[in-house]
Design a protein around this motif. Structure first.
Motif, mmCIF file in Angstrom:
data_model
loop_
_atom_site.group_PDB
_atom_site.id
_atom_site.type_symbol
_atom_site.label_atom_id
_atom_site.label_comp_id
_atom_site.label_asym_id
_atom_site.label_seq_id
_atom_site.Cartn_x
_atom_site.Cartn_y
_atom_site.Cartn_z
ATOM 1 N N ALA A 180 0.838 -1.197 0.000
ATOM 2 C CA ALA A 180 0.000 0.000 0.000
ATOM 3 C C ALA A 180 0.876 1.252 0.000
ATOM 4 N N GLU A 181 0.473 2.231 -0.778
ATOM 5 C CA GLU A 181 1.228 3.485 -0.837
ATOM 6 C C GLU A 181 1.134 4.218 0.491
ATOM 7 N N PRO A 182 2.248 4.674 1.031
ATOM 8 C CA PRO A 182 2.200 5.382 2.321
ATOM 9 C C PRO A 182 1.363 6.644 2.227
ATOM 10 N N ALA A 183 0.454 6.793 3.191
ATOM 11 C CA ALA A 183 -0.394 7.990 3.205
ATOM 12 C C ALA A 183 0.422 9.241 3.489
ATOM 13 N N SER A 184 1.502 9.119 4.294
ATOM 14 C CA SER A 184 2.308 10.290 4.611
ATOM 15 C C SER A 184 2.975 10.853 3.369
ATOM 16 N N MET A 185 3.409 9.976 2.467
ATOM 17 C CA MET A 185 4.023 10.454 1.235
ATOM 18 C C MET A 185 3.012 11.219 0.382
ATOM 19 N N ARG A 186 1.794 10.733 0.334
ATOM 20 C CA ARG A 186 0.775 11.458 -0.426
ATOM 21 C C ARG A 186 0.527 12.835 0.166
ATOM 22 N N GLU A 187 0.483 12.909 1.493
ATOM 23 C CA GLU A 187 0.258 14.204 2.127
ATOM 24 C C GLU A 187 1.426 15.150 1.874
ATOM 25 N N ILE A 188 2.651 14.620 1.883
ATOM 26 C CA ILE A 188 3.815 15.465 1.611
ATOM 27 C C ILE A 188 3.776 15.990 0.190
ATOM 28 N N VAL A 189 3.408 15.135 -0.760
ATOM 29 C CA VAL A 189 3.339 15.579 -2.159
ATOM 30 C C VAL A 189 2.280 16.647 -2.335
ATOM 31 N N VAL A 190 1.120 16.472 -1.703
ATOM 32 C CA VAL A 190 0.057 17.483 -1.812
ATOM 33 C C VAL A 190 0.493 18.793 -1.175
ATOM 34 N N ALA A 191 1.150 18.725 -0.012
ATOM 35 C CA ALA A 191 1.604 19.949 0.652
ATOM 36 C C ALA A 191 2.669 20.663 -0.176
ATOM 37 N N MET A 192 3.616 19.898 -0.728
ATOM 38 C CA MET A 192 4.658 20.522 -1.547
ATOM 39 C C MET A 192 4.071 21.154 -2.800
ATOM 40 N N THR A 193 3.077 20.517 -3.384
ATOM 41 C CA THR A 193 2.438 21.103 -4.565
ATOM 42 C C THR A 193 1.735 22.408 -4.219
ATOM 43 N N ALA A 194 1.045 22.437 -3.073
ATOM 44 C CA ALA A 194 0.358 23.667 -2.673
ATOM 45 C C ALA A 194 1.343 24.786 -2.371
ATOM 46 N N VAL A 195 2.441 24.466 -1.655
ATOM 47 C CA VAL A 195 3.444 25.490 -1.346
ATOM 48 C C VAL A 195 4.122 25.980 -2.609
ATOM 49 N N GLY A 196 4.445 25.038 -3.528
ATOM 50 C CA GLY A 196 5.072 25.451 -4.780
ATOM 51 C C GLY A 196 4.185 26.358 -5.605
ATOM 52 N N GLY A 197 2.888 26.051 -5.629
ATOM 53 C CA GLY A 197 1.971 26.930 -6.359
ATOM 54 C C GLY A 197 1.875 28.310 -5.739
ATOM 55 N N SER A 198 1.871 28.395 -4.408
ATOM 56 C CA SER A 198 1.830 29.703 -3.742
ATOM 57 C C SER A 198 3.086 30.514 -4.023
ATOM 58 N N ILE A 199 4.239 29.855 -4.015
ATOM 59 C CA ILE A 199 5.500 30.559 -4.301
ATOM 60 C C ILE A 199 5.509 31.085 -5.726
ATOM 61 N N CYS A 200 5.014 30.298 -6.672
ATOM 62 C CA CYS A 200 4.964 30.757 -8.059
ATOM 63 C C CYS A 200 4.065 31.983 -8.206
ATOM 64 N N VAL A 201 2.918 31.960 -7.529
ATOM 65 C CA VAL A 201 2.014 33.115 -7.593
ATOM 66 C C VAL A 201 2.680 34.349 -6.991
ATOM 67 N N MET A 202 3.386 34.217 -5.884
ATOM 68 C CA MET A 202 4.075 35.346 -5.268
ATOM 69 C C MET A 202 5.165 35.897 -6.178
ATOM 70 N N LEU A 203 5.915 35.012 -6.848
ATOM 71 C CA LEU A 203 6.964 35.472 -7.761
ATOM 72 C C LEU A 203 6.369 36.242 -8.939
ATOM 73 N N VAL A 204 5.247 35.786 -9.452
ATOM 74 C CA VAL A 204 4.612 36.501 -10.564
ATOM 75 C C VAL A 204 4.156 37.879 -10.114
ATOM 76 N N VAL A 205 3.577 37.986 -8.916
ATOM 77 C CA VAL A 205 3.137 39.286 -8.406
ATOM 78 C C VAL A 205 4.326 40.218 -8.205
ATOM 79 N N ILE A 206 5.435 39.708 -7.669
ATOM 80 C CA ILE A 206 6.628 40.541 -7.461
ATOM 81 C C ILE A 206 7.188 41.025 -8.787
ATOM 82 N N CYS A 207 7.248 40.139 -9.786
ATOM 83 C CA CYS A 207 7.749 40.549 -11.099
ATOM 84 C C CYS A 207 6.868 41.630 -11.727
ATOM 85 N N LEU A 208 5.557 41.484 -11.605
ATOM 86 C CA LEU A 208 4.657 42.509 -12.145
ATOM 87 C C LEU A 208 4.818 43.834 -11.402
#
Length: 230
Positions: A179-207
């Motif tokens: 069975a796939e570890p549930a903790s790994m799934r949660e880490i991947v989801v959290a990293m994806t959410a944080v990465g998306g927030s950082i990308c949005v902040m970088l776009v706002v700063i560049c603008l």
């Protein structure tokens, strides 16, 4: 005016035509219990042979079940007659099929479960299922542990007068999964959410930097007519 095609040609075209879009494939025979078998009797056997024969239980079969990704991962045995569907809620649905001639000679099924440790294998569950059963649900498996499930059909007992040589038990089919570890799934989801927030902040700063450069810096240095008076 063209003559209509002969009837034989029409029959050949109808036989070779592909099925219509959206038509559901029929369920392979043998994967589901018979229509006159609404219940599956089973016993969860204790680990020690001196602890008794276990308690008789009944469960309804999982008819029409389909394993669909990403919420389910299917694993099959080497003989393709046993499959394990690992669900996201850490439960496993085990399904098997038999040929009609072989199913008439089976009186029960013996299911043995084990998991692999660092140096050896450990038993986890032993179940005796009735001849009408075609599936069994493991309610909870541990994440990241390699499980091995083996199903062995038990033949009918011969009459004492006619039994000269006891009929051997059928060969066991085994399937392994983890069975796939549930903790790994949660880490991947959290990293994806944080990465998306950082990308949005970088776009706002560049603008914002582009706006400041375009509207505040150019008027101060782009007017040659304005000179400082002595």
């Amino acid at each position: 005016m063209r003559a209509p095609p002969p009837p034989l040609l029409l029959l050949l075209l109808a036989a070779c035509a592909p099925p219509p879009c959206g038509a559901a494939a029929p369920t392979p025979p043998g994967w589901e219990p018979a229509a006159d078998a609404p219940w599956c009797p089973y016993k969860v056997l204790p680990e020690g042979p001196e602890a008794g024969g276990g308690r008789l239980c009944f469960r309804s079969p999982a008819r029409g079940f389909r394993c669909q990704a990403p919420g389910c991962a299917a694993h099959a045995s080497a003989g393709r007659s046993l499959r394990a569907s690992v669900l996201r809620n850490r439960s496993v649905l085990l399904q098997w099929r038999l040929a009609p001639a072989e199913a008439r000679r089976v009186r029960a099924f013996a299911l043995n479960c084990s998991w692999r440790g660092a140096y050896t294998r450990f038993p986890c569950e032993r179940v005796l299922l009735g001849a009408s059963c075609r599936d069994y649900l493991l309610p909870d498996v541990h994440d990241g542990v390699r499980y091995r499930l083996c199903l062995q059909p038990l033949p009918l007992r011969a009459e004492p007068a006619a039994a000269t040589v006891p009929e051997p038990a059928g060969s066991a089919e085994c399937v392994e999964f983890a069975a796939e570890p549930a903790s790994m799934r949660e880490i991947v989801v959290a990293m994806t959410a944080v990465g998306g927030s950082i990308c949005v902040m970088l776009v706002v700063i560049c603008l914002l930097v582009a706006y400041i450069t375009e509207n505040l810096m150019h008027p101060a240095f782009g007017r040659p007519g304005l000179r400082r008076q002595p």
